[in-house]
Design a protein around this motif. Structure first.
Motif, PDB file in Angstrom:
ATOM      1  N   THR A 175       0.815  -1.223   0.000  1.00  0.00           N
ATOM      2  CA  THR A 175       0.000   0.000   0.000  1.00  0.00           C
ATOM      3  C   THR A 175       0.841   1.262   0.000  1.00  0.00           C
ATOM      4  OG1 THR A 175      -0.104   0.026   2.419  1.00  0.00           O
ATOM      5  CG2 THR A 175      -1.854  -1.161   1.255  1.00  0.00           C
ATOM      6  N   TRP A 176       2.158   1.151  -0.017  1.00  0.00           N
ATOM      7  CA  TRP A 176       3.007   2.320   0.187  1.00  0.00           C
ATOM      8  C   TRP A 176       3.868   2.640  -1.026  1.00  0.00           C
ATOM      9  CZ3 TRP A 176       3.318  -2.316   2.850  1.00  0.00           C
ATOM     10  CH2 TRP A 176       4.352  -3.179   2.458  1.00  0.00           C
ATOM     11  N   GLY A 177       4.267   3.915  -1.078  1.00  0.00           N
ATOM     12  CA  GLY A 177       5.315   4.358  -1.984  1.00  0.00           C
ATOM     13  C   GLY A 177       6.575   4.596  -1.178  1.00  0.00           C
ATOM     14  N   GLN A 178       7.652   4.988  -1.843  1.00  0.00           N
ATOM     15  CA  GLN A 178       8.925   5.200  -1.156  1.00  0.00           C
ATOM     16  C   GLN A 178       8.860   6.324  -0.120  1.00  0.00           C
ATOM     17  OE1 GLN A 178      12.588   4.049  -1.681  1.00  0.00           O
ATOM     18  NE2 GLN A 178      11.251   2.252  -1.756  1.00  0.00           N
ATOM     19  N   ASN A 179       7.968   7.287  -0.340  1.00  0.00           N
ATOM     20  CA  ASN A 179       7.850   8.398   0.616  1.00  0.00           C
ATOM     21  C   ASN A 179       6.776   8.156   1.680  1.00  0.00           C
ATOM     22  OD1 ASN A 179       5.561   8.661  -0.906  1.00  0.00           O
ATOM     23  ND2 ASN A 179       5.937  10.762  -1.573  1.00  0.00           N
ATOM     24  N   LEU A 180       6.308   6.903   1.790  1.00  0.00           N
ATOM     25  CA  LEU A 180       5.279   6.480   2.750  1.00  0.00           C
ATOM     26  C   LEU A 180       3.887   6.997   2.400  1.00  0.00           C
ATOM     27  CD1 LEU A 180       6.866   6.562   6.341  1.00  0.00           C
ATOM     28  CD2 LEU A 180       6.354   4.601   4.894  1.00  0.00           C
ATOM     29  N   LEU A 199      14.463  15.054  18.344  1.00  0.00           N
ATOM     30  CA  LEU A 199      13.282  15.358  19.161  1.00  0.00           C
ATOM     31  C   LEU A 199      12.077  15.797  18.349  1.00  0.00           C
ATOM     32  CD1 LEU A 199      14.992  17.238  22.128  1.00  0.00           C
ATOM     33  CD2 LEU A 199      13.956  14.966  22.187  1.00  0.00           C
ATOM     34  N   ASP A 200      12.312  16.336  17.144  1.00  0.00           N
ATOM     35  CA  ASP A 200      11.210  16.916  16.369  1.00  0.00           C
ATOM     36  C   ASP A 200      10.941  16.240  15.034  1.00  0.00           C
ATOM     37  OD1 ASP A 200      10.799  19.102  18.264  1.00  0.00           O
ATOM     38  OD2 ASP A 200      12.723  19.857  17.526  1.00  0.00           O
ATOM     39  N   SER A 201      11.949  15.637  14.428  1.00  0.00           N
ATOM     40  CA  SER A 201      11.785  15.151  13.056  1.00  0.00           C
ATOM     41  C   SER A 201      12.478  13.813  12.853  1.00  0.00           C
ATOM     42  CB  SER A 201      12.336  16.179  12.065  1.00  0.00           C
ATOM     43  OG  SER A 201      13.725  16.358  12.260  1.00  0.00           O
ATOM     44  N   VAL A 202      12.169  13.207  11.714  1.00  0.00           N
ATOM     45  CA  VAL A 202      12.786  11.949  11.301  1.00  0.00           C
ATOM     46  C   VAL A 202      13.139  12.062   9.824  1.00  0.00           C
ATOM     47  CG1 VAL A 202      10.477  10.976  10.946  1.00  0.00           C
ATOM     48  CG2 VAL A 202      12.437   9.459  11.002  1.00  0.00           C
ATOM     49  N   SER A 203      14.319  11.593   9.453  1.00  0.00           N
ATOM     50  CA  SER A 203      14.759  11.604   8.058  1.00  0.00           C
ATOM     51  C   SER A 203      14.990  10.175   7.595  1.00  0.00           C
ATOM     52  CB  SER A 203      16.052  12.411   7.900  1.00  0.00           C
ATOM     53  OG  SER A 203      15.855  13.763   8.264  1.00  0.00           O
ATOM     54  N   PHE A 204      14.623   9.907   6.343  1.00  0.00           N
ATOM     55  CA  PHE A 204      14.826   8.560   5.791  1.00  0.00           C
ATOM     56  C   PHE A 204      15.125   8.659   4.306  1.00  0.00           C
ATOM     57  CE2 PHE A 204      10.310   9.537   5.744  1.00  0.00           C
ATOM     58  CZ  PHE A 204       9.887   9.161   4.474  1.00  0.00           C
ATOM     59  N   THR A 205      15.775   7.637   3.786  1.00  0.00           N
ATOM     60  CA  THR A 205      16.135   7.608   2.369  1.00  0.00           C
ATOM     61  C   THR A 205      14.981   7.049   1.545  1.00  0.00           C
ATOM     62  OG1 THR A 205      17.150   5.422   2.622  1.00  0.00           O
ATOM     63  CG2 THR A 205      18.588   7.343   2.851  1.00  0.00           C
ATOM     64  N   ALA A 206      14.878   7.536   0.326  1.00  0.00           N
ATOM     65  CA  ALA A 206      13.835   7.068  -0.597  1.00  0.00           C
ATOM     66  C   ALA A 206      14.386   7.105  -2.015  1.00  0.00           C
ATOM     67  CB  ALA A 206      12.596   7.936  -0.479  1.00  0.00           C
ATOM     68  N   LYS A 207      13.914   6.190  -2.836  1.00  0.00           N
ATOM     69  CA  LYS A 207      14.327   6.153  -4.237  1.00  0.00           C
ATOM     70  C   LYS A 207      13.256   6.794  -5.115  1.00  0.00           C
ATOM     71  CE  LYS A 207      17.125   1.949  -3.797  1.00  0.00           C
ATOM     72  NZ  LYS A 207      17.293   0.547  -4.230  1.00  0.00           N
ATOM     73  N   ASP A 208      13.710   7.601  -6.066  1.00  0.00           N
ATOM     74  CA  ASP A 208      12.803   8.214  -7.035  1.00  0.00           C
ATOM     75  C   ASP A 208      12.895   7.417  -8.331  1.00  0.00           C
ATOM     76  OD1 ASP A 208      11.340   9.749  -8.778  1.00  0.00           O
ATOM     77  OD2 ASP A 208      12.162  11.662  -8.093  1.00  0.00           O
ATOM     78  N   TYR A 209      11.905   6.550  -8.557  1.00  0.00           N
ATOM     79  CA  TYR A 209      11.956   5.664  -9.718  1.00  0.00           C
ATOM     80  C   TYR A 209      11.697   6.397 -11.026  1.00  0.00           C
ATOM     81  CZ  TYR A 209      12.188   1.822  -6.407  1.00  0.00           C
ATOM     82  OH  TYR A 209      12.600   0.975  -5.409  1.00  0.00           O
ATOM     83  N   ARG A 210      11.169   7.613 -10.934  1.00  0.00           N
ATOM     84  CA  ARG A 210      11.010   8.423 -12.150  1.00  0.00           C
ATOM     85  C   ARG A 210      12.351   8.982 -12.612  1.00  0.00           C
ATOM     86  NH1 ARG A 210       6.245  12.194  -9.924  1.00  0.00           N
ATOM     87  NH2 ARG A 210       7.675  12.082  -8.151  1.00  0.00           N
ATOM     88  N   LYS A 211      13.351   8.913 -11.724  1.00  0.00           N
ATOM     89  CA  LYS A 211      14.698   9.381 -12.061  1.00  0.00           C
ATOM     90  C   LYS A 211      15.693   8.224 -11.987  1.00  0.00           C
ATOM     91  CE  LYS A 211      13.882  14.102 -10.415  1.00  0.00           C
ATOM     92  NZ  LYS A 211      14.341  15.191  -9.494  1.00  0.00           N
ATOM     93  N   GLY A 212      15.233   7.053 -12.396  1.00  0.00           N
ATOM     94  CA  GLY A 212      16.118   5.905 -12.461  1.00  0.00           C
ATOM     95  C   GLY A 212      16.519   5.332 -11.124  1.00  0.00           C
ATOM     96  N   GLY A 213      15.664   5.525 -10.094  1.00  0.00           N
ATOM     97  CA  GLY A 213      15.978   4.988  -8.786  1.00  0.00           C
ATOM     98  C   GLY A 213      16.950   5.831  -7.989  1.00  0.00           C
ATOM     99  N   GLN A 214      17.111   7.101  -8.374  1.00  0.00           N
ATOM    100  CA  GLN A 214      18.019   7.997  -7.654  1.00  0.00           C
ATOM    101  C   GLN A 214      17.569   8.168  -6.205  1.00  0.00           C
ATOM    102  OE1 GLN A 214      18.746  11.686  -9.736  1.00  0.00           O
ATOM    103  NE2 GLN A 214      19.332  12.763  -7.857  1.00  0.00           N
ATOM    104  N   GLU A 215      18.507   8.063  -5.275  1.00  0.00           N
ATOM    105  CA  GLU A 215      18.184   8.113  -3.854  1.00  0.00           C
ATOM    106  C   GLU A 215      18.258   9.534  -3.312  1.00  0.00           C
ATOM    107  OE1 GLU A 215      20.535   6.101  -0.452  1.00  0.00           O
ATOM    108  OE2 GLU A 215      19.139   4.558  -1.146  1.00  0.00           O
ATOM    109  N   HIS A 216      17.306   9.889  -2.460  1.00  0.00           N
ATOM    110  CA  HIS A 216      17.312  11.192  -1.808  1.00  0.00           C
ATOM    111  C   HIS A 216      16.791  11.030  -0.389  1.00  0.00           C
ATOM    112  CE1 HIS A 216      13.249  10.681  -3.382  1.00  0.00           C
ATOM    113  NE2 HIS A 216      12.828  11.611  -2.539  1.00  0.00           N
ATOM    114  N   VAL A 217      16.880  12.083   0.402  1.00  0.00           N
ATOM    115  CA  VAL A 217      16.478  12.045   1.809  1.00  0.00           C
ATOM    116  C   VAL A 217      15.208  12.855   2.009  1.00  0.00           C
ATOM    117  CG1 VAL A 217      17.132  12.628   4.181  1.00  0.00           C
ATOM    118  CG2 VAL A 217      18.844  11.718   2.605  1.00  0.00           C
ATOM    119  N   ILE A 218      14.253  12.271   2.730  1.00  0.00           N
ATOM    120  CA  ILE A 218      12.992  12.939   3.063  1.00  0.00           C
ATOM    121  C   ILE A 218      12.969  13.181   4.567  1.00  0.00           C
ATOM    122  CG2 ILE A 218      10.477  12.671   3.162  1.00  0.00           C
ATOM    123  CD1 ILE A 218      10.673  10.947   0.658  1.00  0.00           C
ATOM    124  N   THR A 219      12.612  14.400   4.973  1.00  0.00           N
ATOM    125  CA  THR A 219      12.516  14.734   6.394  1.00  0.00           C
ATOM    126  C   THR A 219      11.073  15.107   6.725  1.00  0.00           C
ATOM    127  OG1 THR A 219      14.801  15.522   6.458  1.00  0.00           O
ATOM    128  CG2 THR A 219      13.350  16.247   8.237  1.00  0.00           C
TER     129      THR A 219
END
Length: 370
Positions: free
Chosen positions: A149-154, A259-279
């Motif tokens: 049910t999820w995408g890379q960005n949750l 204390l306030d946020s969480v960061s995680f890696t995600a792949k953008d499959y529209r850009k060939g699976g390029q990895e980036h960080v989402i906060t």
């Protein structure tokens, strides 16, 4: 390697607010289980290594065993892989993905059980219809379908991962391969159109498809994707193992939690699976995570056609008589509870304890071999 951060860290930061961030109590209950996994809240057990040269004692807290937990899936996945290898047929297998358009996300939020059940039913009907067509196969085939049910960005992104054998059984009990000699299954553009039409018809029948939404769905391309066949039958199970016990986000994808946020890696499959960080803020992370807690009792992996539990053994025997057995590489015995100290002995449980805590130190000393 143990991850630096865990989903449970975020949940514990917001422990008193989880109910406010979930749509229902079932979602909150699942997230509380994830937060408590392998902590004193669930009690634990003391084990001893059965290796005579080691006999080390180990204390462990219990797992939550929730199917949404990123810490509870490793052994289950390996057990599933080994259990399914015996069911493999000596034929090519294809990975087919059915994806629902974003316009149906609202319905997925309010009626997930209905929408996801229709997705399973419709996907199977599409596969069976194309298999029955003599242009492509002219036989009854099977399917193993797993809901994600999820995408890379949750975000909410409902789709089915399906494994389909490259052949089927005729009414006369004869194995019939697909027309493409193991290189081709069914035309995906035609499948996409049939999938859209049948899914919309099913939604209309359930009275959940209003005219503005129906118009939008007709104008939206529906995606059915069929990958190249696997290198061999055993690779199918290895590949499926990644999906059967996969959860919305693993602990290894978390790059930081404060204390306030969480960061995680995600792949953008529209850009060939390029990895980036989402906060995200803790609240938004938990809200998105809760979207992927399935309704109570909902079965997320289903078997259809000749791969259904009622038929698979009989079908496998018939197929093996006609085209032989699938070649399976033998695996070493599965060891669940290996001693962390010597890496050789098996752990044997001596004592279990509840949330009140482990036994006193003098008892542990008594249990230790002289």
């Amino acid at each position: 390697m143990k991850p630096r951060f865990e989903v449970a860290d975020v949940l514990n930061y917001q422990h008193g607010q989880i109910e406010d961030l979930c749509a229902n109590s079932w979602q909150a209950r699942a997230l509380y289980a994830l937060a408590a996994c392998r902590t004193a809240q669930l009690g634990g057990h003391i084990d001893r290594c059965d290796n005579p040269n080691c006999q080390a004692l180990h204390m462990s807290y219990n797992s939550c065993r929730n199917r949404h937990c990123p810490k509870c899936q490793g052994h289950k996945r390996e057990e599933w892989i080994r259990g399914r290898e015996a069911d493999l047929l000596n034929t090519a297998y294809f990975h087919v993905v059915f994806t629902l358009p974003q316009a149906l996300n609202r319905l997925a939020l309010y009626k997930p059980e209905l929408l996801y059940a229709l997705l399973f039913k419709t996907a199977n009907s599409v596969i069976q219809s194309f298999a029955a067509n003599h242009k492509f196969m002219g036989a009854k085939t099977g399917m193993i379908a797993i809901l994600h049910t999820w995408g890379q960005n949750l975000s909410l992104h409902p789709h089915l991962h399906c494994i389909v054998p490259g052949g089927g059984m005729t009414a006369a009990g004869k194995w019939k391969p697909a027309k493409g000699n193991g290189k081709y299954l069914f035309p995906v553009k035609a499948m996409s159109k049939v999938f859209r039409a049948r899914m919309m018809a099913a939604l209309r029948k359930e009275s959940h498809l209003q005219q503005p939404l129906a118009k939008k769905l007709v104008q939206t391309p529906w995606v059915v994707y069929c990958k190249q066949p696997f290198a061999g039958p055993q690779q199918v199970i290895e590949y499926m193992g990644r999906y059967t016990h996969k959860v919305a986000i693993s602990n290894h994808r978390l790059s930081s939690v404060d204390l306030d946020s969480v960061s995680f890696t995600a792949k953008d499959y529209r850009k060939g699976g390029q990895e980036h960080v989402i906060t995200l803020s803790h609240q938004e992370f938990i809200r998105r995570l809760s979207l992927h807690v399935l309704p109570k009792g909902f079965v997320r992996m289903r078997h259809y056609g000749i791969l259904a539990s009622s038929l698979k053994q009989k079908v496998r025997e018939l197929v093996e008589q006609q085209i032989g057995k699938a070649t399976i590489k033998e695996r070493p015995p599965l060891k669940h509870r290996v001693c962390y100290t010597c890496g050789k002995g098996q752990l044997v449980t001596l004592i279990t304890f509840d949330a009140r805590g482990p036994p006193p130190l003098d008892l542990l000393v008594y249990l230790t071999p002289k």
